[in-house]
Design an enzyme around this catalytic site. Structure first.
Site, mmCIF file in Angstrom:
data_model
loop_
_atom_site.group_PDB
_atom_site.id
_atom_site.type_symbol
_atom_site.label_atom_id
_atom_site.label_comp_id
_atom_site.label_asym_id
_atom_site.label_seq_id
_atom_site.Cartn_x
_atom_site.Cartn_y
_atom_site.Cartn_z
ATOM 1 N N GLY A 30 0.845 -1.190 0.000
ATOM 2 C CA GLY A 30 0.000 0.000 0.000
ATOM 3 C C GLY A 30 0.873 1.230 0.000
ATOM 4 C CE LYS A 52 3.060 4.565 7.811
ATOM 5 N NZ LYS A 52 1.833 4.849 8.546
ATOM 6 C CG ASP A 159 -6.767 9.408 9.182
ATOM 7 O OD1 ASP A 159 -7.835 9.778 8.634
ATOM 8 O OD2 ASP A 159 -5.742 9.139 8.529
HETATM 9 P P1 ATP Z 1 -2.427 7.537 4.825
HETATM 10 O O1 ATP Z 1 -1.969 8.674 5.654
HETATM 11 O O2 ATP Z 1 -2.672 7.856 3.388
HETATM 12 O O3 ATP Z 1 -3.568 6.798 5.459
HETATM 13 P P2 ATP Z 1 0.003 6.294 5.640
HETATM 14 O O4 ATP Z 1 1.194 6.791 4.901
HETATM 15 O O5 ATP Z 1 -0.191 6.815 6.990
HETATM 16 O O6 ATP Z 1 -1.258 6.472 4.776
HETATM 17 P P3 ATP Z 1 -0.708 3.582 6.341
HETATM 18 O O7 ATP Z 1 -2.159 3.942 6.378
HETATM 19 O O8 ATP Z 1 -0.108 3.120 7.613
HETATM 20 O O9 ATP Z 1 0.174 4.737 5.713
HETATM 21 O O10 ATP Z 1 -0.482 2.470 5.222
HETATM 22 C C1 ATP Z 1 -0.885 2.687 3.886
HETATM 23 C C2 ATP Z 1 -1.515 1.404 3.343
HETATM 24 O O11 ATP Z 1 -0.547 0.340 3.352
HETATM 25 C C3 ATP Z 1 -2.687 0.861 4.159
HETATM 26 O O12 ATP Z 1 -3.903 1.498 3.846
HETATM 27 C C4 ATP Z 1 -2.635 -0.620 3.794
HETATM 28 O O13 ATP Z 1 -3.216 -0.839 2.528
HETATM 29 C C5 ATP Z 1 -1.151 -0.895 3.681
HETATM 30 N N1 ATP Z 1 -0.643 -1.365 4.983
HETATM 31 C C6 ATP Z 1 -0.198 -0.620 5.993
HETATM 32 N N2 ATP Z 1 0.192 -1.349 7.044
HETATM 33 C C7 ATP Z 1 -0.034 -2.639 6.693
HETATM 34 C C8 ATP Z 1 0.159 -3.902 7.370
HETATM 35 N N3 ATP Z 1 0.623 -3.957 8.585
HETATM 36 N N4 ATP Z 1 -0.174 -5.023 6.690
HETATM 37 C C9 ATP Z 1 -0.667 -4.960 5.432
HETATM 38 N N5 ATP Z 1 -0.868 -3.810 4.741
HETATM 39 C C10 ATP Z 1 -0.553 -2.658 5.367
#
Ligand code: ATP
Ligand code: MG
Length: 338
Positions: A30, A52, A159
């Site tokens: 993602g 991440k 969020d």
């Molecule tokens: P945003 O601020 O746009 O919500 P972000 O950069 O904070 O995104 P996350 O929401 O933590 O990031 O992760 C983005 C995407 O990655 C998630 O919506 C999911 O699809 C995937 N993802 C994140 N963590 C996991 C995990 N532990 N296992 C599987 N997929 C994950």
């Protein structure tokens, strides 16, 4: 051992696989505003995780604020241990992310998170439509139980949305993405930042007033529940000018439901009454977590872990097939433009 030497020394790296901090990097799971999330395999234990990776150089002028947000995310996740909260397994504040090919590395903050094999709740709602009452209640209870622990620790998620609600291999819910969480506020201190995603935001957050983080999270949880049961959102945004919100704000929940029932005629009656306690414009009059636990709708049937796994597995096959079809279509369009 440094990340760079891991890259050179390990058999995985010798086979041309990219490695970061002892994890072999796999496919992209993602992406978010903060960077990519990749599949990772711990080279020592074989355990699969989600990596991440947040590019420090992309943080730009806002870097100090973003680093603060990240530290908040880490602090929140480290202090919360709950079966419905994604577990943070490892943090490296400065890791070398190997770019594709021979393009060197970039400096990232790396979080190794428990892998949510089932993906985002969002995909299920998007590709298989609304859930039945029992599944919605089961997930809502899991979400509320996670939120209760957050709030008792003075952490407000801020969020909540189906993209941040992930499912593990057994399709149990995992609250994820504490990037916007407010941490360590005195329990009675009001939050002041306008954060979150508009259609899920509580009216007091939209209005940029000081707000009670717990009540604002409950509004967003209500929006998620509505979507689980109706397959579409309850409001465009909880702000004056939105017809649906105006109905709620003037205490005309009857009008709100009459209009929604035209497209979601099967919306359970008891769940409507339950949501009427959450969709209350004045947050001081909005239900608390305790009020919600005690409501009659919450006492209905809940799926046990194995049952939930079975029904969601079925949905998962549909999600995967539809995603595959979408990808094939996109490739088709791509070819047509060459
Ligand atoms: P945003 O601020 O746009 O919500 P972000 O950069 O904070 O995104 P996350 O929401 O933590 O990031 O992760 C983005 C995407 O990655 C998630 O919506 C999911 O699809 C995937 N993802 C994140 N963590 C996991 C995990 N532990 N296992 C599987 N997929 C994950
Ligand atoms: Mg997210």
């Amino acid at each position: 051992m440094s990340a760079v030497s891991m890259q050179v020394d390990t058999p995985a790296a010798q086979q041309g696989q990219r490695v970061i901090e002892g994890y072999a990097m796999g496919k992209t799971l993602g992406a978010g505003i903060q960077g990519k999330v990749k599949l990772g395999v711990n080279l020592q234990t074989g355990q699969r995780v989600a990596l991440k990776c947040m590019d420090k150089n992309k943080m730009g002028r806002d870097r100090t604020r973003q680093m603060e947000m990240l530290e908040r995310e880490i602090q929140a996740m480290e202090s919360l241990q709950h079966p419905n909260i994604l577990n943070l397994q490892h943090v490296t504040m400065s890791a070398q992310y190997p770019r594709k090919g021979t393009k060197g590395t970039k400096d990232v903050v790396l979080l190794a998170l428990e892998l949510a094999e089932g993906g985002e709740l969002f995909d299920y709602l998007m590709h298989t439509g609304a859930f039945g009452d029992d599944i919605a209640r089961t997930y809502f209870r899991q979400m509320l139980s996670a939120l209760e622990l957050c709030h008792n620790n003075g952490i407000y998620h801020r969020d909540l949305k189906p993209e941040n609600l992930l499912l593990d291999a057994n399709f149990q819910l995992k609250l994820a993405d504490f990037g916007l969480a407010a941490v360590n506020l005195e329990m009675d201190t009001l939050c002041h930042t306008c954060v979150g995603t508009k259609s899920y935001m509580a009216p007091e957050v939209m209005a940029r007033q000081g707000y009670d983080g717990a009540k604002a999270d409950l509004w967003s949880a209500g929006v998620v529940l509505f979507i689980m049961l109706a397959g579409c959102p309850p409001f465009q945004q909880a702000a004056p000018g939105d017809w649906w919100y105006n109905a709620v704000r003037s205490n005309r929940h009857d009008k709100f439901w009459m209009a929604h029932l035209r497209s979601a005629p099967d919306f359970p009656k008891l769940a409507q009454e339950f949501l009427n306690l959450i969709f209350v414009a004045d947050s001081s009059q909005r239900a608390s977590i305790d009020d919600l636990w005690n409501h009659q709708w919450m006492q209905g049937r809940v799926l046990q872990e194995a049952e939930l796994t079975e029904v969601m597995q079925e949905k998962n096959r549909e999600v995967e097939a539809r995603k595959e079809a979408e990808l094939a279509r996109a490739r088709e369009i791509g070819r047509a433009h060459v």
